[in-house]
Design a protein around this motif. Structure first.
Motif, PDB file in Angstrom:
ATOM      1  N   TRP A 125      64.334 104.607  34.749  1.00 26.99           N
ATOM      2  CA  TRP A 125      63.063 105.178  34.291  1.00 26.99           C
ATOM      3  C   TRP A 125      63.286 106.549  33.660  1.00 26.99           C
ATOM      4  O   TRP A 125      62.715 106.868  32.614  1.00 26.99           O
TER       5      TRP A 125
ATOM      6  N   LEU B 260      60.020 102.252  42.949  1.00 25.89           N
ATOM      7  CA  LEU B 260      60.710 103.459  42.487  1.00 25.89           C
ATOM      8  C   LEU B 260      61.024 104.400  43.646  1.00 25.89           C
ATOM      9  O   LEU B 260      62.009 105.142  43.605  1.00 25.89           O
TER      10      LEU B 260
ATOM     11  N   THR C 175      64.841 104.133  39.390  1.00 22.16           N
ATOM     12  CA  THR C 175      64.408 105.509  39.135  1.00 22.16           C
ATOM     13  C   THR C 175      65.270 106.144  38.050  1.00 22.16           C
ATOM     14  O   THR C 175      64.759 106.796  37.133  1.00 22.16           O
TER      15      THR C 175
END
Length: 152
Positions: free
Chosen positions: A38, A28, A35
């Motif tokens: 997420w 990440l 990212t």
């Protein structure tokens, strides 16, 4: 290679073991695509407020009991300020009265001393002195009560 959505969901829930967690965090840190994915998963799982909630809140604010509570809070602040200013004013007036009475007592004592030299009437001057001292004591007590808000 990107992180799978299942792994990202486990990461969100905190169910990854320490080795997997370190790998996901490293990835990440370097991969903006993962990212962003997420963050999308985070936003999807956030609880959305019902659409009617805003209307209900606005209706509730305009009801009489809420308006009364708002008015009471505003009035209590104004009343608090008013009583504080009254205490301050009373303290200033008490201080001025004390200053004036002390100068009056000093003037009276000088006059009585002069009269004592002229005539031996001691009892009147003693009574005046006692009464003026009582007045000063009462005013001191009163000003202390005002300054301390009625507390001893």
């Amino acid at each position: 290679m990107h992180i799978d959505d299942k792994v990202l969901k486990k990461f969100q829930k905190g169910t990854l073991d320490s080795k997997e967690l370190i790998e996901v965090l490293k990835h990440l840190d370097t991969c903006s695509f993962c990212t962003d994915r997420w963050m999308e998963l985070e936003n999807e799982e956030m609880i959305q407020a019902p659409s009617y909630l805003k209307e209900d809140i606005l209706k509730r604010v305009h009801k009489a009991d809420v308006q009364v509570n708002i008015h009471i809070k505003k009035t209590s602040k104004k009343t608090e300020l008013f009583f504080y200013s009254l205490k301050t004013t009373a303290a200033v007036l008490g201080a001025l009265i004390l200053l004036i009475s002390i100068s009056y007592v000093n003037t009276t004592e000088r006059l009585l001393d002069y009269k004592d030299k002229a005539s031996p009437s001691v009892s009147i001057s003693e009574k005046l002195n006692e009464k003026s001292n009582e007045i000063v004591d009462i005013m001191t007590y009163f000003s202390n009560q005002i300054i301390n808000g009625g507390k001893n």
